[in-house]
Design a protein around this motif. Structure first.
Motif, short mmCIF file in Angstrom:
data_model
loop_
_atom_site.label_atom_id
_atom_site.label_comp_id
_atom_site.label_asym_id
_atom_site.label_seq_id
_atom_site.Cartn_x
_atom_site.Cartn_y
_atom_site.Cartn_z
N ALA A 140 5.37 5.43 -5.57
CA ALA A 140 5.71 5.30 -6.55
C ALA A 140 4.29 6.05 -7.49
O ALA A 140 4.43 7.09 -8.44
CB ALA A 140 5.08 3.78 -7.61
N GLY A 141 2.88 6.17 -6.96
CA GLY A 141 2.20 6.78 -7.35
C GLY A 141 2.60 8.51 -7.56
O GLY A 141 2.37 9.31 -8.18
N PHE A 142 2.75 8.82 -5.99
CA PHE A 142 3.43 10.51 -5.84
C PHE A 142 5.07 9.95 -6.95
O PHE A 142 5.08 11.66 -7.51
CB PHE A 142 4.03 10.28 -5.23
CG PHE A 142 4.39 12.04 -4.16
CD1 PHE A 142 3.17 12.45 -4.06
CD2 PHE A 142 5.96 12.31 -3.49
CE1 PHE A 142 3.88 13.54 -4.34
CE2 PHE A 142 5.94 12.97 -3.61
CZ PHE A 142 5.60 14.52 -3.62
N VAL A 143 5.88 9.39 -6.39
CA VAL A 143 7.19 9.31 -7.99
C VAL A 143 6.18 10.20 -8.88
O VAL A 143 6.97 10.89 -10.03
CB VAL A 143 8.08 8.19 -7.52
CG1 VAL A 143 9.29 8.68 -8.95
CG2 VAL A 143 8.36 8.68 -6.14
N ARG A 144 5.49 9.10 -9.61
CA ARG A 144 5.08 9.23 -11.17
C ARG A 144 4.02 10.71 -11.35
O ARG A 144 4.40 11.40 -12.63
CB ARG A 144 3.78 7.97 -11.35
CG ARG A 144 4.60 7.30 -11.89
CD ARG A 144 3.60 6.35 -12.54
NE ARG A 144 2.02 6.30 -11.47
CZ ARG A 144 2.30 5.29 -10.75
NH1 ARG A 144 3.41 3.57 -10.44
NH2 ARG A 144 0.91 4.42 -9.87
N MET B 12 1.54 -0.96 0.24
CA MET B 12 0.00 -0.43 -0.13
C MET B 12 0.79 1.02 0.22
O MET B 12 0.95 2.06 -0.63
CB MET B 12 -1.02 0.35 0.75
CG MET B 12 -1.80 1.59 1.11
SD MET B 12 -3.27 1.13 -0.67
CE MET B 12 -4.17 2.65 1.01
N ALA B 13 1.93 1.27 0.88
CA ALA B 13 2.37 2.29 0.91
C ALA B 13 3.46 2.30 0.12
O ALA B 13 3.97 3.79 -0.27
CB ALA B 13 3.48 2.47 2.49
N GLY B 14 4.05 1.52 -1.04
CA GLY B 14 4.92 2.01 -1.93
C GLY B 14 3.73 2.17 -3.00
O GLY B 14 4.53 2.33 -4.03
N GLY B 15 2.60 1.24 -3.09
CA GLY B 15 1.81 1.45 -4.30
C GLY B 15 1.47 3.56 -4.53
O GLY B 15 1.89 4.24 -5.44
N LEU B 16 1.48 4.08 -2.99
CA LEU B 16 1.33 5.61 -3.21
C LEU B 16 1.84 6.31 -3.09
O LEU B 16 2.50 7.45 -4.06
CB LEU B 16 0.98 5.34 -1.16
CG LEU B 16 -0.32 5.52 -1.27
CD1 LEU B 16 -0.71 5.70 0.53
CD2 LEU B 16 -1.76 6.25 -1.63
#
Length: 428
Positions: free
Chosen positions: A7-11, A1-5
């Motif tokens: 990655a989304g923030f970086v994108r 979950m945290a990793g997805g957030l």
């Protein structure tokens, strides 16, 4: 979950930093790049290189007339250059050279002259000419109380913004695809936009400091502040100097600084005016902040601009201390607040313009004299050749004392000497 957030923030950050968005905005506003000469000979349309004015300045040049100059008329009456390529109107270069390399930049085409002038005005709201005009005018003609606090906000915002740039060290948007309508600050780092920071902090602080102190409609003041902010922020994208991410970061960073430091403005201003050791602490603090922050890996305008801002802030703070003890430009008592804007008569407008013109002449003369005296003196003290002033000023030993002394004196004269002279001759 945290990793997805994450990655989304970086994108999202990568998306907002994409220079293609800047290029699209420029094309939408009527800024186009010219095609290279080798493409012209293959039939691609471009601007007439032979008619571009080196040094910039005229972004609204008329379309060349058929059969005149170096061009010739084509079959449909279009103008052709000496290589037989169709010429286009409004081919210009940036108005000012790169401060580090002296590069003037590439040609570009202006299709919308109104937006060009509008965004040029917007970007000038964050440059030296605006600061040396706006702050003194406000001091001499409107409200010295507000102007002192406004300068404190400006110094804080610009200092923290410049320091953050030199820590993050992100480059300007890539060109191509971005068209560099401005080149002067191109060698500086990009994140965050200090234009966006000052363009947010100054109008918003102006509104917060004047509302309820002066009688005017809240909606009017808020609308002007928002319009000022939007114009400055969007102008930096138009000029090709910042990505959307740089602008958003500058805007939010400026709001954070205001949130933290606005409650302390009264304390800071009272200390500057009344504390017996204020002059010593003001000078030490502003010099110390500058020495602490200047860790550039290469020279750019950033170091000099930061020293210039700190010097101006120190000079104005010292002037407020002197004024308090001399009773010059006293603050109106709380019993008369809120203040009523005066009626705009011809005599009042003439008096304001006279103060402004005489005051600016004094400030410009101060800057010219101090600059002529300080640079050779500092070069002599540190054994640096002064025959090439531009190169000499890139040495930290020259640039810092020069900027501090010159602009510290300008700031001191703006809030003390000029009002003192005005009071002496009866212009206050």
């Amino acid at each position: 979950m945290a990793g997805g957030l994450k990655a989304g923030f970086v994108r999202l950050m990568d998306y907002l930093q994409d220079p293609q968005h800047v290029a699209r905005f420029q094309r939408l506003c009527g800024v186009r790049e010219t095609e290279p000469r080798d493409k012209l000979r293959n039939g691609a349309p471009s601007a007439r290189h032979g008619d571009v004015q080196n040094g910039g300045g005229d972004a609204t040049r008329r379309r060349p007339e058929s059969g005149r100059g170096n061009g010739a008329a084509g079959e449909n009456g279009q103008v052709l250059d000496k290589d037989g390529v169709e010429a286009q109107e409004s081919a210009v270069k940036p108005l000012r050279r790169n401060s580090l390399t002296g590069d003037l930049g590439q040609e570009f085409i202006i299709d919308n002259k109104f937006l060009f002038y509008l965004f040029t005005l917007g970007t000038e709201l964050g440059n030296e000419l605006f600061y040396i005009s706006f702050f003194p005018f406000f001091m001499w003609n409107v409200d010295a109380y507000v102007s002192r606090r406004l300068v404190v906000v400006w110094v804080l915002v610009m200092y923290l913004g410049q320091c953050t740039k030199d820590v993050i060290r992100w480059p300007r948007p890539a060109s191509p695809p971005v068209v560099k309508v401005e080149m002067f600050y191109n060698s500086e780092y990009s994140m965050p936009s200090t234009h966006a920071m000052s363009g947010t902090a100054i109008p918003l602080s102006l509104f917060l400091l004047t509302y309820r102190r002066w009688e005017y409609p809240m909606l009017l003041g808020l609308s002007l502040a928002i319009s000022w902010c939007v114009l400055v922020c969007s102008s930096r994208i138009y000029m090709g100097m910042h990505s959307i991410l740089d602008i958003i970061a500058g805007f939010l960073f400026s709001l954070l600084i205001l949130l933290v430091f606005s409650p302390a403005l009264e304390i800071i201003d009272t200390f500057n005016r009344t504390h017996p050791y204020a002059p010593l602490i003001i000078i030490s603090l502003h010099v110390g902040l500058g020495l602490f922050s200047f860790t550039l890996d290469t020279w750019s305008t950033s170091r000099g601009d930061t020293a210039q801002i700190l010097g101006s802030g120190a000079g104005i703070a010292l002037a407020s201390h002197i004024n308090y003890h001399l009773g010059l430009l006293p603050d109106p008592p709380a019993s008369v607040l809120p203040l009523q804007p005066p009626s705009f008569t011809l005599s009042l407008i003439g008096l304001c313009l006279l103060r402004f013109l005489l005051g600016v002449i004094i400030l410009l003369a101060t800057r010219a004299v101090m600059k002529a005296l300080t640079i050779p003196l500092v070069c002599w003290l540190f054994g640096i050749p002064s025959n090439d002033v531009r190169k000499a000023r890139q040495h930290m030993e020259v640039e810092l004392p020069y900027r501090y002394i010159v602009y510290g004196t300008v700031g001191l004269n703006a809030l003390f000497l000029v009002p003192f002279l005005f009071a002496y001759v009866g212009l206050l």
